[in-house]
Each structure stands twice: as structure tokens, then as C-alpha cells.
Design a protein around this motif. Structure first.
Motif, PDB file in Angstrom:
ATOM      1  N   ALA A  66      12.486  -0.545   3.627  1.00 48.77           N
ATOM      2  CA  ALA A  66      10.961  -0.052   3.556  1.00 48.77           C
ATOM      3  C   ALA A  66      10.343   0.422   2.417  1.00 48.77           C
ATOM      4  CB  ALA A  66      10.844   0.767   4.700  1.00 48.77           C
ATOM      5  N   VAL A  67      11.314   1.727   1.988  1.00 38.74           N
ATOM      6  CA  VAL A  67      10.761   1.907   0.678  1.00 38.74           C
ATOM      7  C   VAL A  67      11.035   1.619  -0.650  1.00 38.74           C
ATOM      8  CG1 VAL A  67      10.705   4.340  -0.946  1.00 38.74           C
ATOM      9  CG2 VAL A  67      10.862   4.199   1.826  1.00 38.74           C
ATOM     10  N   VAL A  87      16.700   2.257   5.454  1.00 41.42           N
ATOM     11  CA  VAL A  87      14.885   2.467   5.501  1.00 41.42           C
ATOM     12  C   VAL A  87      14.098   2.592   4.147  1.00 41.42           C
ATOM     13  CG1 VAL A  87      13.116   4.019   5.698  1.00 41.42           C
ATOM     14  CG2 VAL A  87      14.456   3.499   7.900  1.00 41.42           C
ATOM     15  N   LEU A  88      15.447   3.099   3.459  1.00 44.00           N
ATOM     16  CA  LEU A  88      14.893   3.571   1.591  1.00 44.00           C
ATOM     17  C   LEU A  88      14.916   2.246   0.658  1.00 44.00           C
ATOM     18  CD1 LEU A  88      17.564   6.245   0.238  1.00 44.00           C
ATOM     19  CD2 LEU A  88      14.871   5.909   0.082  1.00 44.00           C
ATOM     20  N   THR A 120      19.057   5.514   7.531  1.00 47.52           N
ATOM     21  CA  THR A 120      18.476   6.437   6.699  1.00 47.52           C
ATOM     22  C   THR A 120      18.336   5.242   5.336  1.00 47.52           C
ATOM     23  OG1 THR A 120      18.311   7.832   7.721  1.00 47.52           O
ATOM     24  CG2 THR A 120      17.979   8.762   5.282  1.00 47.52           C
ATOM     25  N   ILE A 175      14.614   8.272  13.942  1.00 47.08           N
ATOM     26  CA  ILE A 175      14.287   7.762  12.538  1.00 47.08           C
ATOM     27  C   ILE A 175      13.616   6.960  12.307  1.00 47.08           C
ATOM     28  CG2 ILE A 175      15.041   6.624  10.812  1.00 47.08           C
ATOM     29  CD1 ILE A 175      18.386   8.682  11.042  1.00 47.08           C
ATOM     30  N   ALA A 188       9.006   1.168   7.686  1.00 49.44           N
ATOM     31  CA  ALA A 188       9.678   2.017   8.322  1.00 49.44           C
ATOM     32  C   ALA A 188       9.480   2.372   9.087  1.00 49.44           C
ATOM     33  CB  ALA A 188       8.679   3.689   6.830  1.00 49.44           C
ATOM     34  N   ILE A 189       9.225   2.740   9.864  1.00 50.04           N
ATOM     35  CA  ILE A 189       8.673   3.039  11.275  1.00 50.04           C
ATOM     36  C   ILE A 189       8.507   1.924  12.715  1.00 50.04           C
ATOM     37  CG2 ILE A 189       8.241   5.274  10.904  1.00 50.04           C
ATOM     38  CD1 ILE A 189       5.679   3.988  11.851  1.00 50.04           C
TER      39      ILE A 189
END
Lengths: 544, 316
Positions: B157-158, B153-154, B150, B261, B165-166
Motif C-alpha cells: 500500500a504505502v 501494508v508497507l 503491517t 490494522i 491500506a485499509i
């Protein structure tokens, strides 16, 4: 309620506002149908809206669909659930991902607008006889299935009959039992002969499961819809490309991919990072994150989906009317909407009909407020000082609402024990079995079906076991009542009956929450499901 | 002698699989609710339930169904998914491929790195290099993988938009796109499995380093490097291979959190979907595959230990 979208906005017709010659014909077609329906359906309350919508379209400026849809592009939509049980058979559709694939691949006889009024789709006209006990459908000509074959009345009759009979496994079997017989009366004409008059039949034909498939098939992805299915892997994804031979203007997007990301955090992350453009069911915890990120927006649509507590009327303590009253007065509805649902909900009034249901909603019925004194009075009168409530997270916020009720009960000396159980196996083991349990119901397209499914005497899902003869009578007679005022009075009486006498506690209705990339435009807002009632595939477009 | 030992191991493996098949079958048969109830959910009525149950053959006693299932399993027929009606072999084939692909990449990256770092740390115990490796691996072992995933990803990706993110595979991406899509799950898994393998490699070798023959070698004046690579490593290979085998098995069966996730369509996620829809044949098939993976990998590890250590070839 003020947030409710313009009821005249009509997704079925949004893409025709630039009025090319072809479009004009289509709009005129819609208007024609509107008029012809009016002549017969003046009885129906909804007709005025339908007509207004159509006229609105002709006066090109005044409509809500100002921007001209752009063609091209593709997007990925992520639902919240999928698995090996993903379906292509419309009769077995049960989830958002199925509904969306169905909407992309197939057509229905009618299409429901944002105001839930039925619009012509594969049926160019739908006319009842004098007492709405028979309906005649004119089938659109020149419509082609993706395999190249032509749609005829045989396909329609076959598709509709699949919802009938002993052996049918159709999800809407009980709803479609209103039709006694589907008859082919011409190459392009079909007649429905009803068990009893039903003015709402065209609405039921716009349901997710009422799709038209090829005769002697089980769907299999061969429909007449705006997208052809390129690939379908249950529990993984499906890929669809624009149907160039569609019978009307059709989709704006060249291709769509439909998948699901089951983890709510991962789903939001994928939306925020731009990996998917549409994400269903935004977790309430992620609302702020979505709202504060540039390039994505939260879509919050008031809808009939609700959280409720069923008090069984055939068991203690729900059989005691005062106990139920106490439980209803202890619900701090405003707080549930503002704090637990973070404003994305509507206060409930202990009956399932709300503003999104349109004209049948009884706004005259006084709102039941949070009143601990009255609750205390009724609990005392009932002689009950404790109860056990089975709470499963069947819908956003319901367990928190139960815990809030527990805290408020404690303040007035009532011991409400909240027994938390998982949703896994809940519908078989707890619901309709334990005397007090949590429940949720999706919004139904008509007030009648919404009330009948739970409150008709002896109904299979009468989940409070409240059997009221007057209710049963009204549910039947209201279906053939064609005078709008009388019809409204009947629906008001039914809503009052449920509000006063049933064992149902409905503290709040839950908005439909989705995340949408700002580039995606033209999203419908039909309140029957996620992402505009899953109606978006034909209407969404990308503003690059 | 050698063959007999291997054969015995294989027989034990088959026995283990059979016990697991019974346990899996009983376990899935006594889960609350049934497939028909779950498929129909809130919209179940007694009639529709009875109709669906009869169609799914659930009206027969469980032991009859067990032997039916076992017979089919042995002949390679995994049955039909109760929920979707598709054949389970076809459902599993693609997913197993995806899982193996991910596991393969992770293994190819993590095993060399782990063994090398473990060896380095063991060669120079107490130095700053050893301390850094020890500190890093201990920290990473303590952090759960969903946190690592997580967090990445934060950030990646974000915030930075460097990576998707996926791990969404469309099936026709170029090598570069594929690498981007898989980057985060691979990094997460490499971190998770490497930390443990590094620690075990280091510990295994240091353990051997305490034995008398190593002391003898040190007294003879053999350089430390040579002692480790020549004498210690081969004696430590048994435990190291076992840890590697366990981590590989984890990569096949235990990556459900990472698959969830990153929405990676692997086998573990299929099993979770199967549990959610009470698709018993699917759950059973997945469980058997996971168990078989463990048994086979441990078998290989055992054989490797036997090969590397002649003492194990003599039963006591």
C-alpha cells in the motif's frame, strides 16, 4: 511561538474573497457586524482583531487566503477514536469525530476564528448591554434546516435551554450555567440574561456543543449546516453530501466521509497510501515518516493542550509549597519540547494560559527554567526526599516527561518514584485522588474558562484542590472588566497566582498534530481541536 | 445411539454457554470503573455520575441485573448499548455480517489449499516438496499476524500503491473494488490459518500411516496415493476437522488484530470498542456470540468425527 499562524486569518470568511455579488453582501454583513459590535464592545480586547480581519477581507489582495477555492470532489477524514457511543446530539459531543460531524451538520450562533474571536454565524449580531449582563442575539433569517423547515428563535431558545437545569446531561452544563435565562424576544431575536456579567459569552456559543438544533429534537442529524447527513453508523462511519440550500456560500467539497482508524500505525498508513486525506493525532513516532513522504504534510499547530502534574494541595507532599517548587524547577522544559515532543510543543510556565489564548496571555510572567540547584534547595527546605507519582499516558509524552524528571531528581538525590498506570479507568480511580498524578487539559476557548474550570475555589474539577479567594474574586470581576489594560492586568495576576501558589506543574503545551494530504487546501487553524478545531468541513477544498 | 451422543454433546454445549454467561457477567461487572465514569471521563462530576448511573440502571445489585440480562438473552433480546443508546442487535447485525463475510472468504480459500498441501506433504514425506511446505508453514506459524499485516501494508500500500491500506468498505463498491479492499486482510488471515491447518493435516495423516493396518496395506502392495486417500484420510479426518473448526472459530472471534490494522468494521473490533467505553451489554453480547461460535463449530467437528469413525459411536 513564532510558528503561530497569522491571527488575522479568519476561516469563517475565507471562501468569500472572490467577491461575487452574493459574497460582497456577506462580507459587508460581516463588516457591519464588526462595526456595530465595536460600538458596544470597544471594551473587548478582541474587537480590534475582528475589525482588522474584516477590513483585510475587503482589500482583496492583502489577505492570507490567496488561492481561490475550487469546487467539487470528496474526501475521507479519519479520526483516532470512535465507537458505539458516537453521537448526533450536540449536547453530548465528547470526541473529535463527534465535533467534526457536528461542524458539518449544524451551525452555532457564533463561529470562532483562528484567533478565537467570535464571528457571526447564525446570529447576525450579538450585542451586550452596558455591563455585559444581558446579551441580545439577532437570528439570521431565511436559514433552512435540512428537513426544509425554517430556523426561528424557538429553535435557538430550545437548543440553548438543553444545557440548563437539573436534568441536563449536557457536557457544557457547567459552562452554560453562566446564563440564567434564555428568552425569545422576537421571531428572530433571542436574549440571554446572565447570572453575572460575562463578556465572553459569544465565545462560549461557538463551542462544539453549542450547536443549534430543531426545536423538540435531539439533533438527529437535522441541522442547518453545510453538509446533509446521508448515513451515520456509530463506530463505523458517516457520509455527508453538500447542502445546496446552505445560507451562505457553503462547502467546497461535494461529499465527505468521516470515520476513525483507532490503530495509530494503520491511520498513518492510510494517510500515506492516500486512502484517507485527513488523519488526526499523528503519533510522535510517525512524524518523520509523514514529513518524508511526498504528497502528505504534517500540520503542527501550537495550542493550549498541555501535559501537567497535579500535586494535591490538601495532601502530603503537595501541601508543602517548597515541594511543589522543587518539582517545578526539576522540569527540563526545553528538553521535553525538543526531545520528547520533537519540537512540536511550547514550553509551559506552570499555568495553563499560553500564546494561543491571545491577548489574555501574560507574556510578562518570567519563564520558570530548569534549575536543579533551586530544586534541590526547595526539596531540602521541604524536608522531603521521596515521592510517588502516578503517571498514565493521558497525553503525548507525559510519561516520558515524568521519567525525565525522575532521572533529573535522582541526580540531586531526590527519589521520585514513577508509578505507571493505564489510562483505562484513570480519570475515576487516580486523577484527583492520588497526591501526585499526571493530567491533561484540552484548550478552552477563553482564558477565563480555562482558569476557572481548574482553579476556581471549590470548582468540581479543581484537580490540585488549591482554593484561593483572590483567584475566585478575579475570575468573577475580570468577566465584566471592559477596559483592555485593566483586564490584562487581572489575567496576569491570575496567571501569576497559579504559577506561584497552586499545585500545578505544567512543563509543556502540546501542539495539535494532524496529517493532511497536500491536495487538501483551505484548512483552518483554530487551536481548539484537531484539524483546525474541527472547522474544516465548510472551508476545505481539493486542489486536483 | 448416534442421536443420543449428539444430544449429549448439545446439552454439554448449552451448559458450557451458561457457565460462560456467568463468567462473562461477573468478569465485566468487576472491571475497574463503570460505564458512567468512562462515558463522562475527565468531565465527570458526582451529580452527572449519579444521574447517568440511575439512567443506566446501575444502582441495582449485579445478580438482579444478571437474571434480567439472561432472561432477555434467552428470548433473543440483546439489550441496548449503554453508550450509544442503539439496540445491540442492530449494532451487532452489520458487524457480524462483515465478520462472517471475511471469515467465509478466508475459509473458502484456506481450507482447500491447506488440506491439499497437507495431503501432498504427507504423500511424499522427506521429499523437497515436503521440506518446502514444512519450512514455510513453520516460519509462518512463528511470525505474528500483526507483523505480516503491517509488512504487507508497507510494501503493497504505502510503497507500491497497489492495494488500499485499509479495508474501508463504503457499501456501494464494485466487485473489483471490494476484492482490492479485502485483499490484504484475506491474504493475512489465509497465511495465518493455513499454516496451522497444513501442519495438522500432514501430522494427522502421518500419524495414521504408522498404524498396523496401513502397514498391512503397504505389504499388500497398495500404492501410497491410494493408501492415503482411501484408508488414512478418513481415519485422520477427526483431528483435521477439529483443527479446521478451531481456525474457523478464530476467524470469527480472534481476528481483532487484523480488523484493527485494516480498520475493518467487524465484530471483534466492536467488542474492543465496547470494552473501551465500558459498554457492558455490548461486551457481554459479543462474548456470548464468540463462545456460541466456538461451541457450535466444535460440536460440528465432533459430530463429523463421530460420523467418520464408527469406533467413537460406542461409549466406553
Amino acid at each position: 511561538m513564532s510558528k503561530r499562524v497569522d491571527p488575522k486569518f479568519n476561516p469563517a470568511l475565507t471562501s468569500y474573497n472572490d467577491l461575487s455579488q452574493k459574497d460582497k453582501e456577506l462580507v459587508e454583513d460581516a463588516i457591519r457586524t464588526g462595526y456595530s459590535r465595536r460600538s458596544v464592545l470597544k471594551l473587548l480586547a478582541a474587537t480590534g482583531v475582528t475589525l482588522a480581519t474584516a477590513q483585510n477581507l475587503l482589500s482583496t489582495g492583502g489577505s492570507a487566503m490567496a488561492a481561490t477555492p475550487k469546487k467539487g470532489g470528496s474526501l475521507i477524514m479519519s479520526s483516532n477514536l470512535h465507537g458505539p457511543d458516537d453521537q448526533l446530539d450536540p449536547a453530548l459531543f465528547t470526541s473529535t469525530i463527534d465535533y467534526t460531524r457536528g461542524r458539518a451538520t449544524y451551525n452555532s450562533l457564533t463561529q470562532l476564528g483562528n484567533d478565537l474571536a467570535p464571528q457571526p454565524e447564525l446570529a447576525t449580531e450579538f450585542l451586550p448591554n452596558d455591563d455585559a449582563s444581558e446579551w441580545t442575539f439577532k437570528i439570521r433569517q431565511g436559514v433552512k434546516f435540512h428537513d426544509g423547515s425554517t430556523l426561528t428563535a424557538d429553535d435557538v431558545v430550545y437548543s440553548m435551554r438543553r444545557h440548563q437545569g437539573e436534568a441536563s446531561k449536557s457536557v457544557i452544563k457547567s459552562i452554560m450555567a453562566t446564563v440564567k435565562e434564555w428568552k425569545k424576544t422576537g421571531e428572530y431575536e433571542v436574549k440571554a440574561i446572565l447570572e453575572s456579567p460575562n463578556a465572553d459569552l459569544p465565545v462560549l456559543l461557538g463551542l462544539f456543543q453549542s450547536k443549534i438544533i430543531k426545536v423538540d429534537s435531539d439533533g438527529g442529524g437535522n441541522g442547518t449546516g453545510p453538509f446533509k447527513m446521508d448515513s451515520f453508523e456509530p463506530g463505523v462511519k458517516s457520509v455527508h453530501s453538500r447542502n445546496a440550500d446552505y445560507w451562505r456560500e457553503g462547502a467546497n467539497l461535494d461529499a465527505i466521509e468521516i470515520t476513525a482508524i483507532t490503530d495509530p500505525v494503520a491511520r498513518v498508513n492510510a494517510l500515506l497510501s492516500g486512502d484517507v486525506q485527513l488523519a488526526t493525532q499523528i503519533d510522535p513516532k510517525a512524524i518523520r515518516q509523514v514529513e518524508s513522504t511526498d504528497g502528505v504534510s504534517l500540520s503542527s499547530i501550537p495550542a493550549g493542550l498541555y501535559m501537567g502534574i497535579c500535586a494535591l494541595k490538601n495532601a502530603s507532599p503537595g501541601e508543602n509549597d517548597d515541594f511543589v517548587k522543587g518539582l517545578q524547577y526539576i522540569q527540563d522544559r526545553e528538553r521535553i519540547v525538543s526531545k520528547i515532543l520533537k519540537g512540536h510543543g511550547t514550553v509551559g510556565n506552570d499555568q495553563p494560559i499560553m500564546s494561543a489564548h491571545g491577548a489574555d496571555f501574560c507574556s510578562e510572567l518570567p519563564q520558570r527554567e530548569y534549575d536543579p540547584d533551586k530544586a534541590k534547595f526547595h526539596f531540602k527546605k521541604a524536608g522531603i526526599s521521596s515521592a510517588e507519582l502516578y503517571a498514565a499516558p493521558v497525553v503525548a509524552g507525559v510519561v516520558d516527561a515524568c521519567l525525565l524528571a525522575q532521572a533529573n531528581c535522582a541526580k540531586i538525590g531526590f527519589d521520585l518514584q514513577v508509578k505507571r498506570v493505564p489510562t483505562d479507568g484513570y480519570w475515576g480511580a487516580v486523577w484527583m485522588k492520588e497526591p501526585l498524578n499526571t493530567v491533561t487539559w484540552n484548550m478552552r476557548p477563553t482564558a477565563n474558562s480555562q482558569l476557572a474550570i481548574q482553579f476556581a475555589p471549590g470548582a468540581a474539577w479543581n484537580d490540585t484542590f488549591w482554593n484561593n479567594d483572590r483567584m475566585g474574586e478575579l475570575l468573577k470581576t475580570s468577566l465584566s472588566e471592559l477596559d483592555p489594560a485593566k483586564r490584562h492586568a487581572m489575567y496576569c495576576e491570575m496567571q501569576t497566582l497559579v504559577h506561584e501558589n497552586s499545585g500545578m506543574v505544567i512543563p509543556a503545551h502540546v501542539n495539535i498534530l494532524d496529517g493532511i494530504n497536500d491536495k487538501v487546501k483551505g484548512m483552518p487553524t483554530v487551536p481548539l481541536g484537531q484539524l483546525g478545531g474541527c472547522e474544516w468541513p465548510e472551508f476545505a477544498w481539493l486542489d486536483a | 445411539m448416534m442421536m443420543k451422543m449428539v444430544l449429549r454433546r448439545i446439552l454439554i454445549g448449552i451448559g458450557t454457554l451458561w457457565v460462560v454467561s456467568v463468567l462473562v457477567f461477573i468478569g465485566t461487572s468487576i472491571l475497574p470503573g463503570d460505564v458512567a465514569q468512562i462515558i463522562l471521563g475527565q468531565s465527570a462530576t458526582p451529580e452527572t455520575l449519579a444521574a447517568l448511573r440511575a439512567e443506566l440502571g446501575m444502582d441495582r445489585p449485579w445478580f438482579v441485573r444478571y437474571f434480567d440480562w439472561l432472561g432477555n438473552l434467552v428470548t433473543g433480546d440483546l439489550g441496548t448499548s449503554k453508550a450509544g443508546g442503539a439496540s445491540i442487535s442492530s449494532l451487532i447485525a452489520g458487524r457480524l455480517g462483515n465478520t462472517m463475510f471475511l471469515a467465509g472468504i478466508v475459509a473458502a480459500i484456506s481450507i482447500p489449499i491447506s488440506v491439499a498441501l497437507g495431503l501432498l506433504a504427507a504423500m511424499y514425506p522427506g521429499t523437497w516438496l515436503d521440506r518446502i511446505v514444512t519450512f514455510a508453514t513453520l516460519s509462518l506459524i512463528s511470525v505474528p499476524e500483526f507483523f505480516i499485516a503491517t509488512f504487507m501494508v508497507l510494501i503493497l500500500a504505502v510503497q507500491l500503491h497497489w492495494l488500499p491500506a485499509i479495508a474501508y468498505l463504503s457499501g456501494n463498491e464494485s466487485g473489483w473494488q471490494l476484492a482490492r479492499a479485502l485483499a490484504m486482510p484475506v491474504i493475512t488471515l489465509v497465511i495465518v490459518v493455513s499454516a496451522q491447518m497444513i501442519r495438522m493435516t500432514r501430522a494427522g495423516i502421518l500419524n495414521v500411516m504408522n498404524s498396523p493396518y496401513i502397514e498391512m496395506a503397504i505389504l499388500k502392495g497398495v500404492p501410497r496415493r491410494r493408501i492415503i486417500l482411501r484408508h488414512a484420510l478418513f481415519n485422520a479426518i477427526g483431528p483435521i476437522v477439529n483443527v479446521i473448526a478451531l481456525n474457523l472459530a478464530y476467524l470469527v472471534s480472534g481476528v481483532v488484530i487484523v480488523e484493527t490494522i485494516f480498520a475493518y468494521p467487524g465484530l471483534a473490533k466492536l467488542m474492543i470498542d465496547g470494552v473501551q467505553t465500558r459498554d457492558l451489554p455490548l461486551v457481554q453480547a459479543c462474548a456470548i456470540i464468540f463462545c456460541a461460535t466456538y461451541v457450535v463449530l466444535i460440536l460440528i467437528a465432533d459430530i463429523a468425527s463421530i460420523l467418520s469413525n464408527p469406533r467413537l459411536r460406542q461409549p466406553k
